[in-house]
Design a protein around this motif. Structure first.
Motif, PDB file in Angstrom:
ATOM      1  N   TYR A  11      20.365   2.075   0.322  1.00 13.20           N
ATOM      2  CA  TYR A  11      21.586   2.865   0.252  1.00 13.20           C
ATOM      3  C   TYR A  11      22.756   1.971   0.645  1.00 13.20           C
ATOM      4  CZ  TYR A  11      18.852   7.228   0.251  1.00 13.20           C
ATOM      5  OH  TYR A  11      18.004   8.246  -0.058  1.00 13.20           O
ATOM      6  N   LYS A  12      23.894   2.227   0.045  1.00 15.95           N
ATOM      7  CA  LYS A  12      25.091   1.490   0.401  1.00 15.95           C
ATOM      8  C   LYS A  12      25.838   2.218   1.499  1.00 15.95           C
ATOM      9  CE  LYS A  12      28.742  -1.279  -1.674  1.00 15.95           C
ATOM     10  NZ  LYS A  12      29.350  -1.716  -2.964  1.00 15.95           N
ATOM     11  N   LEU A  13      26.140   1.521   2.589  1.00 16.87           N
ATOM     12  CA  LEU A  13      26.832   2.100   3.733  1.00 16.87           C
ATOM     13  C   LEU A  13      28.342   2.035   3.556  1.00 16.87           C
ATOM     14  CD1 LEU A  13      24.699   0.405   6.542  1.00 16.87           C
ATOM     15  CD2 LEU A  13      24.444   2.724   5.633  1.00 16.87           C
ATOM     16  N   LEU A  14      29.069   2.756   4.399  1.00 10.07           N
ATOM     17  CA  LEU A  14      30.527   2.721   4.350  1.00 10.07           C
ATOM     18  C   LEU A  14      31.063   1.326   4.637  1.00 10.07           C
ATOM     19  CD1 LEU A  14      31.432   6.056   6.191  1.00 10.07           C
ATOM     20  CD2 LEU A  14      31.513   5.592   3.736  1.00 10.07           C
ATOM     21  N   SER A  15      30.288   0.518   5.343  1.00  8.07           N
ATOM     22  CA  SER A  15      30.703  -0.861   5.631  1.00  8.07           C
ATOM     23  C   SER A  15      30.639  -1.745   4.392  1.00  8.07           C
ATOM     24  CB  SER A  15      29.798  -1.457   6.713  1.00  8.07           C
ATOM     25  OG  SER A  15      28.456  -1.540   6.244  1.00  8.07           O
ATOM     26  N   GLY A  16      29.971  -1.254   3.345  1.00  5.92           N
ATOM     27  CA  GLY A  16      29.804  -2.046   2.126  1.00  5.92           C
ATOM     28  C   GLY A  16      28.462  -2.720   2.038  1.00  5.92           C
ATOM     29  N   HIS A  17      27.708  -2.747   3.135  1.00  8.04           N
ATOM     30  CA  HIS A  17      26.385  -3.358   3.157  1.00  8.04           C
ATOM     31  C   HIS A  17      25.325  -2.321   2.821  1.00  8.04           C
ATOM     32  CE1 HIS A  17      27.856  -7.154   4.776  1.00  8.04           C
ATOM     33  NE2 HIS A  17      28.606  -6.451   5.590  1.00  8.04           N
ATOM     34  N   GLU A  18      24.150  -2.812   2.435  1.00 10.27           N
ATOM     35  CA  GLU A  18      23.059  -1.925   2.055  1.00 10.27           C
ATOM     36  C   GLU A  18      22.006  -1.841   3.150  1.00 10.27           C
ATOM     37  OE1 GLU A  18      22.886  -2.061  -2.783  1.00 10.27           O
ATOM     38  OE2 GLU A  18      21.827  -3.656  -1.704  1.00 10.27           O
ATOM     39  N   ILE A  19      21.393  -0.668   3.281  1.00 10.33           N
ATOM     40  CA  ILE A  19      20.340  -0.437   4.254  1.00 10.33           C
ATOM     41  C   ILE A  19      19.082  -0.001   3.511  1.00 10.33           C
ATOM     42  CG2 ILE A  19      21.107   1.950   4.656  1.00 10.33           C
ATOM     43  CD1 ILE A  19      20.110   1.680   7.538  1.00 10.33           C
ATOM     44  N   PRO A  20      17.935  -0.626   3.778  1.00  9.88           N
ATOM     45  CA  PRO A  20      16.689  -0.166   3.157  1.00  9.88           C
ATOM     46  C   PRO A  20      16.389   1.278   3.574  1.00  9.88           C
ATOM     47  CG  PRO A  20      16.417  -2.388   4.035  1.00  9.88           C
ATOM     48  CD  PRO A  20      17.734  -1.870   4.542  1.00  9.88           C
ATOM     49  N   VAL A  21      15.912   2.072   2.640  1.00  3.71           N
ATOM     50  CA  VAL A  21      15.644   3.477   2.888  1.00  3.71           C
ATOM     51  C   VAL A  21      14.592   3.665   3.981  1.00  3.71           C
ATOM     52  CG1 VAL A  21      14.631   5.544   1.864  1.00  3.71           C
ATOM     53  CG2 VAL A  21      16.326   4.233   0.594  1.00  3.71           C
ATOM     54  N   LEU A  22      13.532   2.890   3.925  1.00  4.65           N
ATOM     55  CA  LEU A  22      12.422   3.041   4.860  1.00  4.65           C
ATOM     56  C   LEU A  22      12.385   1.861   5.815  1.00  4.65           C
ATOM     57  CD1 LEU A  22       9.947   4.773   5.602  1.00  4.65           C
ATOM     58  CD2 LEU A  22       8.619   3.409   3.989  1.00  4.65           C
ATOM     59  N   GLY A  23      12.357   2.163   7.114  1.00  6.52           N
ATOM     60  CA  GLY A  23      12.345   1.095   8.112  1.00  6.52           C
ATOM     61  C   GLY A  23      11.126   1.171   9.002  1.00  6.52           C
ATOM     62  N   TYR A  24      10.774   0.044   9.577  1.00  7.26           N
ATOM     63  CA  TYR A  24       9.661  -0.024  10.513  1.00  7.26           C
ATOM     64  C   TYR A  24      10.221   0.022  11.930  1.00  7.26           C
ATOM     65  CZ  TYR A  24       5.306  -1.361  12.721  1.00  7.26           C
ATOM     66  OH  TYR A  24       4.181  -1.355  13.508  1.00  7.26           O
ATOM     67  N   GLY A  25       9.954   1.115  12.653  1.00  2.78           N
ATOM     68  CA  GLY A  25      10.465   1.291  14.005  1.00  2.78           C
ATOM     69  C   GLY A  25       9.488   0.777  15.045  1.00  2.78           C
ATOM     70  N   VAL A  26       9.995   0.085  16.063  1.00  2.00           N
ATOM     71  CA  VAL A  26       9.119  -0.506  17.078  1.00  2.00           C
ATOM     72  C   VAL A  26       9.204   0.212  18.413  1.00  2.00           C
ATOM     73  CG1 VAL A  26       9.111  -2.773  15.976  1.00  2.00           C
ATOM     74  CG2 VAL A  26      10.882  -2.244  17.656  1.00  2.00           C
ATOM     75  N   ARG A  47      11.398  -4.077   4.872  1.00  2.27           N
ATOM     76  CA  ARG A  47      12.510  -5.019   5.011  1.00  2.27           C
ATOM     77  C   ARG A  47      13.564  -4.499   5.985  1.00  2.27           C
ATOM     78  NH1 ARG A  47       9.161  -7.608   3.366  1.00  2.27           N
ATOM     79  NH2 ARG A  47       9.076  -8.997   1.558  1.00  2.27           N
ATOM     80  N   HIS A  48      13.173  -3.527   6.781  1.00  3.69           N
ATOM     81  CA  HIS A  48      14.085  -2.936   7.764  1.00  3.69           C
ATOM     82  C   HIS A  48      13.312  -2.779   9.064  1.00  3.69           C
ATOM     83  CE1 HIS A  48      16.752   0.823   8.864  1.00  3.69           C
ATOM     84  NE2 HIS A  48      16.706  -0.085   9.824  1.00  3.69           N
ATOM     85  N   VAL A  49      13.753  -3.476  10.106  1.00  6.52           N
ATOM     86  CA  VAL A  49      13.113  -3.403  11.420  1.00  6.52           C
ATOM     87  C   VAL A  49      14.088  -2.759  12.395  1.00  6.52           C
ATOM     88  CG1 VAL A  49      12.086  -4.720  13.312  1.00  6.52           C
ATOM     89  CG2 VAL A  49      11.746  -5.475  10.945  1.00  6.52           C
ATOM     90  N   ASP A  50      13.649  -1.648  13.015  1.00  8.56           N
ATOM     91  CA  ASP A  50      14.507  -0.892  13.929  1.00  8.56           C
ATOM     92  C   ASP A  50      14.055  -1.129  15.369  1.00  8.56           C
ATOM     93  OD1 ASP A  50      16.498   1.625  14.168  1.00  8.56           O
ATOM     94  OD2 ASP A  50      14.849   1.853  15.592  1.00  8.56           O
ATOM     95  N   SER A  51      14.866  -1.872  16.120  1.00 10.00           N
ATOM     96  CA  SER A  51      14.566  -2.176  17.513  1.00 10.00           C
ATOM     97  C   SER A  51      15.685  -1.632  18.396  1.00 10.00           C
ATOM     98  CB  SER A  51      14.407  -3.690  17.706  1.00 10.00           C
ATOM     99  OG  SER A  51      14.026  -3.990  19.032  1.00 10.00           O
ATOM    100  N   ALA A  52      15.620  -1.947  19.683  1.00 10.91           N
ATOM    101  CA  ALA A  52      16.650  -1.525  20.636  1.00 10.91           C
ATOM    102  C   ALA A  52      16.455  -2.313  21.918  1.00 10.91           C
ATOM    103  CB  ALA A  52      16.559  -0.032  20.930  1.00 10.91           C
TER     104      ALA A  52
END
Length: 209
Positions: A11-26, A47-52
């Motif tokens: 998906y294209k974000l308001l920032s103009g960058h794209e985010i993969p629909v499905l992410g791997y959360g850790v 291709r999307h890793v969600d950390s914190a």
């Protein structure tokens, strides 16, 4: 009918960058195991890793990306500013520490993890993220677990010259936790929602509200 989503869908974000629909959360994955399982996730196509920062496994995520053989631009990496680092100066320090810990020059997305600390601290943290985005330390910025009154507080700040755009709102979503009011708020502003479906441990879904 909505188009079929795959690991390659974005998906294209308001920032103009794209985010993969499905992410791997850790979330809740021990640091000692994170590198191995994240590397496996990247091998099967995530291709999307969600950390914190709160998860204490940013370093392992960074190592997995480096070991994957993928170009850094191919992986979308998210982190989050924790409640104890709210406020302008504390958020700046946390962000710099996070980059060093993960061994990254930039994050693709940085979120404020939760709206703690009071109005001054929340807006101070946002100001630090806006500056980080302008400096190239993150490509997109957003919030997590914000209620509508927090979102409206931030929206007013942005409209009055605070800068930045809320590219992502991250929320836990399942049959026992309804956020339809927040979804409607996001949809009316073209904001993308990153939805955490807890019964799919290790998987995050990014979708339009």
């Amino acid at each position: 009918m909505a188009p079929k989503q795959t690991l390659q869908s974005k998906y294209k974000l308001l920032s103009g960058h794209e985010i993969p629909v499905l992410g791997y959360g850790v979330y809740m994955i021990p640091p000692s195991s994170t590198e191995k399982v994240t590397l496996e996730a990247l091998k099967v196509g995530f291709r999307h890793v969600d950390s914190a920062i709160m998860y204490r496994n940013e370093k392992a995520c960074g190592r997995a990306i480096q070991s994957s053989g993928l170009d850094r631009s191919e992986v979308f990496l998210t982190t989050k500013i924790p409640p104890e680092s709210m406020g302008y100066e504390d958020t700046k320090r946390a962000l710099e520490s996070s980059l060093r810990t993960a061994g990254q020059e930039y994050f693709d997305l940085i979120l404020i993890h939760a709206p703690y600390g009071g109005k001054e601290a929340r807006l101070g943290s946002w100001r630090a993220l806006v500056e980080a985005q302008k400096a190239g330390k993150t490509r997109s910025i957003g919030v997590s677990n914000y209620g509508i009154h927090h979102l409206e507080e931030l929206e007013e700040y942005i409209q009055n010259g605070g800068g930045g755009e809320i590219s992502v709102g991250q929320y836990e979503l399942h049959p026992w936790l309804d956020h339809s009011d927040i979804a409607e708020w996001c949809q009316s502003r073209g904001l993308w929602s990153k939805r955490i479906l807890r019964w799919h441990m290790g998987r995050d879904f990014a979708s339009r509200c």
